[in-house]
Structure formats: structure tokens, C-alpha cells
Scaffold this active site. Sequence first.
Site, PDB file in Angstrom:
ATOM      1  N   GLY A 129     -20.183 -13.932 -34.450  1.00 34.25           N
ATOM      2  CA  GLY A 129     -20.181 -14.828 -35.473  1.00 34.25           C
ATOM      3  C   GLY A 129     -21.268 -14.839 -36.134  1.00 34.25           C
ATOM      4  O   GLY A 129     -21.952 -15.779 -36.708  1.00 34.25           O
TER       5      GLY A 129
ATOM      6  N   GLY B 138     -23.597 -19.068 -40.906  1.00 38.96           N
ATOM      7  CA  GLY B 138     -23.955 -20.369 -40.218  1.00 38.96           C
ATOM      8  C   GLY B 138     -25.166 -19.851 -39.547  1.00 38.96           C
ATOM      9  O   GLY B 138     -26.077 -19.176 -39.635  1.00 38.96           O
TER      10      GLY B 138
ATOM     11  N   GLY C   5     -25.477 -18.067 -36.640  1.00 41.78           N
ATOM     12  CA  GLY C   5     -25.356 -16.802 -36.278  1.00 41.78           C
ATOM     13  C   GLY C   5     -25.936 -15.791 -37.371  1.00 41.78           C
ATOM     14  O   GLY C   5     -26.865 -14.861 -36.989  1.00 41.78           O
TER      15      GLY C   5
ATOM     16  N   SER D 189     -22.983 -26.713 -26.576  1.00 44.73           N
ATOM     17  CA  SER D 189     -23.061 -27.797 -27.522  1.00 44.73           C
ATOM     18  C   SER D 189     -23.287 -29.233 -26.541  1.00 44.73           C
ATOM     19  O   SER D 189     -22.928 -29.249 -25.454  1.00 44.73           O
ATOM     20  CB  SER D 189     -21.844 -28.026 -28.256  1.00 44.73           C
TER      21      SER D 189
ATOM     22  N   TYR E  42     -12.653 -29.197 -27.428  1.00 42.47           N
ATOM     23  CA  TYR E  42     -13.890 -28.751 -27.795  1.00 42.47           C
ATOM     24  C   TYR E  42     -14.972 -28.825 -26.770  1.00 42.47           C
ATOM     25  O   TYR E  42     -15.586 -27.846 -26.320  1.00 42.47           O
ATOM     26  CB  TYR E  42     -14.366 -28.961 -29.053  1.00 42.47           C
TER      27      TYR E  42
END
Length: 298
Positions: A24, A28, A30, A153, A179
Site C-alpha cells: 500500500g 497515504g 504507506g 487501528s 473492519y
Amino acid sequence: MPNYDPMTTMMNADMEGKICLITGGSDGIGYAAALELARMGATVVIAGRNAEKTEAAAASIRREAGNPSVSSLLADLSSQREVRRLALDVREQLPRLDVLLNNAGAIFLSRQTSVDGIEMTFALNHLGYFLLTTLLLDLLEASAPARIINVSSSSHYSAGNFRLDDLPRPGNGRSYQAYGRSKLCNVLFTYELARRLEGSGVTVNALHPGLVRTRIARNNGILGRVANLFIGVRGVNATKGAETLVYLASSPGVETVTGKFFIDRRAVPSSQLSYDADLAADLWDLSERLTADSATED
């Protein structure tokens, strides 16, 4: 001359001679992490699923960091076949691997299924991490000291009803709960892997990057645009969000630290459920079954 982030300078980390793989990495946090590590002198490989975008990101990092040793590889990490191909590409192209940064992830606001018939959030956010990491473990161990960093997260604290058998089933529960469950899997996987790698010279840690202004919900049509608008108002920029990723990948202060969960460059307690060693071992067994070679055969 690039503008160096004060946090990077403060760490005084030298990444010359280190090879980092960042999933990724075309956008963003990454991308921001890849840029900072390239500025520190690392050889950086970013993995993304869109060829044009990923190659453009690598070129941008080379230019901004003044570091020619930045390249790209392609893979949709929700597809086990493509994860296996990525691992083969890494083995063919890289002589060693010092840092594996598992970052690619998304939230899906509608019911979606991966090409392998698995609920998409779980397939991408957990099984992608699990399969790529286990396929590259021997390379990491041969490169020790090496580091594995799993982007999780704070939503793992609110994973809701957590039943292993439900995780791969499409349409089970609400999108935010799916998620949160996938992010709890990241932490459980991190702790189990740390136990299995004890004494190997390879460390593994998980982190919460904060609420970051990225396009994490971009795959969800108008609902995703609304969600990203909210995140854009409330979130921090990608450079700030990447600070803990870069810290865990490069700081001498955490060279031997393993099996921890970080927020703002500090180890903090994760959820009570995340410390259940039996649950973590069972998740490992489930992940092995779901990613067995036979699961991806035609």
C-alpha cells in the site's frame, strides 16, 4: 532539497544498506513512510495494485528523496494468488529483506467477497498480511536483525462480537465491525508471530496510525466519498500518520522490542481480547487453512 520532518531528524536513524518492502505504498501513510525511509537512505520497494499509480509513486519518491533505490511491485493483496506472486517477485529481486511493513488495507461499506470467496475486509486486512509475511519469513530470518510492522487501528478495541468461524463469511455483521475485527486480527497475529519468532532476531509490532486523511473508503462509491470527506475534516495528514510506521521501521530504540502495540511512538495496552494466546493460536490455524495452496488452485 526535501523538507525533513523533525521527528525523522530526531530519531537520527541511518537506513543505508537496509531494504524495506511497504505494501500500500502508492498513497497515504504507506507513501509517506516510503518517502521518509528513502530519505534516510533505505532501498525501498512499494507494492500496489495499480501499475500506473504505483510506478508514478515510486518515481515521485525517487525524485523527492534524491534516492534512486526506490522501485515498485504489483499485487492486489486481497487475492492470494497475487500475494504469492508478489512474494516470488520479492525473492527474485531482493537479496535480503530488513523491514516488511504491512500497510495495505481498506474498509468496505457494502458486502464484498474476494476472488477467493472470503469476506473482503478480512481477506485484505488480515489474510493479506498473514500470507505475505509467512511466505517471506525465511528471507526475513536470514536477514536478521529484521523488523515486521503491521498497521492495525484503535478500532480493534471495538471489534464487537468476535467469532473466528464468522470472519471469512461475506456479509456477516456491519462494515465497521468487520473492519474492527480485521484490525483485532492484526494485533492477535502480531502477538502470536512474536511468540513464534522469539530468539530469531526478527521483531514484529503493530500500531495505530491515528485518524489519517487518506482515501481508505474510496472503494465504496458515494458512501465512501462521504466517509472520506469526514475523515478529511477530522484526520491528520499522511506524514503525521506515518510517524509511528517510520519509527518502528528505523529507530534504534526499538531494535529489540517485539510483540507490542504502538500509538504515537509509544507502546500502549491493546484490547483485553488481543492478549488471548489461545485465540491467537486458533486464528493462526484458521489463517493457515484459508491460505493453503489448495485454497487458491483453479
